[in-house]
Write a protein that holds these residues in place. Structure first.
Motif, PDB file in Angstrom:
ATOM      1  N   ASP A   4      -0.503  -2.919  -8.230  1.00 39.91           N
ATOM      2  CA  ASP A   4       0.261  -1.839  -7.599  1.00 39.91           C
ATOM      3  C   ASP A   4      -0.383  -1.495  -6.262  1.00 39.91           C
ATOM      4  O   ASP A   4      -1.595  -1.308  -6.172  1.00 39.91           O
ATOM      5  N   GLY A   5       0.441  -1.403  -5.225  1.00 41.32           N
ATOM      6  CA  GLY A   5      -0.087  -1.066  -3.909  1.00 41.32           C
ATOM      7  C   GLY A   5      -0.938  -2.172  -3.321  1.00 41.32           C
ATOM      8  O   GLY A   5      -2.018  -1.921  -2.782  1.00 41.32           O
ATOM      9  N   GLU A  59       4.748  -2.772  -2.777  1.00 38.15           N
ATOM     10  CA  GLU A  59       4.652  -1.785  -3.850  1.00 38.15           C
ATOM     11  C   GLU A  59       4.086  -2.407  -5.114  1.00 38.15           C
ATOM     12  O   GLU A  59       3.356  -1.777  -5.871  1.00 38.15           O
ATOM     13  N   LYS A  60       4.418  -3.693  -5.322  1.00 34.79           N
ATOM     14  CA  LYS A  60       3.915  -4.387  -6.501  1.00 34.79           C
ATOM     15  C   LYS A  60       3.765  -5.867  -6.181  1.00 34.79           C
ATOM     16  O   LYS A  60       4.593  -6.445  -5.488  1.00 34.79           O
TER      17      LYS A  60
END
Length: 216
Positions: free
Chosen positions: A77-78, A96-97
């Motif tokens: 994530d991130g 974002e992923k």
């Protein structure tokens, strides 16, 4: 007083030998099991430690805010990745992923990706895509669907089936492309090859519209 007969002595001896053999068999079984189990445990432990080291390095390199394992994938994530080309152009990729296959860590699938390019002369371009794929070995980013762009000259773009090659500084869109300029001009083309090192924009089957014009 009971008297031990030769027959009873023989039975007693056989029982003692049977007990000894049973103990030896159990001992041999345990030794054999340990010979297999200890190396296997060592391999499993080593694999776990290697995997943990891999995750730690991945977290350090990509600036990860969250990381987990899901169905033989490392889910990040991130995720964040950046670099510098030979001419000093800086690029950064944020998603974002991101999903990394454990058995092929060079290929990273990105969701909701944003690519920022900053040239030494101050020019900036920001590209976004719902999904993209980054190849760390080849240093490329592949967007098989649509990619939207906006630059510091207020040019808005839409590209399809695009691959960005960082080492050669070439962007290739094999699908339709569209660019809208700040003065109202519009370019529609069937393909594009952009070589940033020259730089040259090579459009295929292009239609160029200017304000008040029917197109060229």
């Amino acid at each position: 007083m009971a008297i031990a007969t030769p027959h009873s002595q023989t039975q007693s001896g056989q029982k003692s030998r049977a007990d000894v053999f049973a103990k030896l068999e159990r001992r041999n079984f345990i030794i054999g099991f340990l010979r297999l189990a200890v190396p296997a445990l060592g391999v499993a432990l080593a694999g776990f430690l290697i995997f943990q080291i891999f995750l730690a390095n991945l977290a350090k390199e990509y600036g990860i805010s969250g990381l987990r394992v899901d169905k033989e994938q490392v889910v990040i994530d991130g995720a964040r990745y950046g670099g510098v080309t030979d001419d000093g152009t800086r690029y950064e990729i944020i998603a974002e992923k991101a999903r990394v296959q454990v058995n092929n860590t060079d290929i990273i699938d990105l969701e909701i990706a944003e690519i920022t390019i900053n040239a030494p002369d101050g020019y900036q371009l920001i590209a976004t895509a719902p999904v993209a794929q980054m190849d760390l070995g080849a240093q490329t980013v592949l967007v098989t669907g649509v990619m939207y762009t906006k630059d510091s000259d207020n040019v808005i773009g839409e590209l399809h089936n695009t691959i960005i090659d960082w080492p050669s500084q070439v962007l290739t869109a094999s699908g339709p492309v569209r660019f809208e300029f700040a003065d109202g001009a519009i370019i529609n083309a069937q393909s594009l090859v952009y070589d940033a090192s020259i730089p040259i924009w090579d459009f295929g089957k292009v239609i160029y519209n200017v304000p008040g014009d029917g197109g060229l």
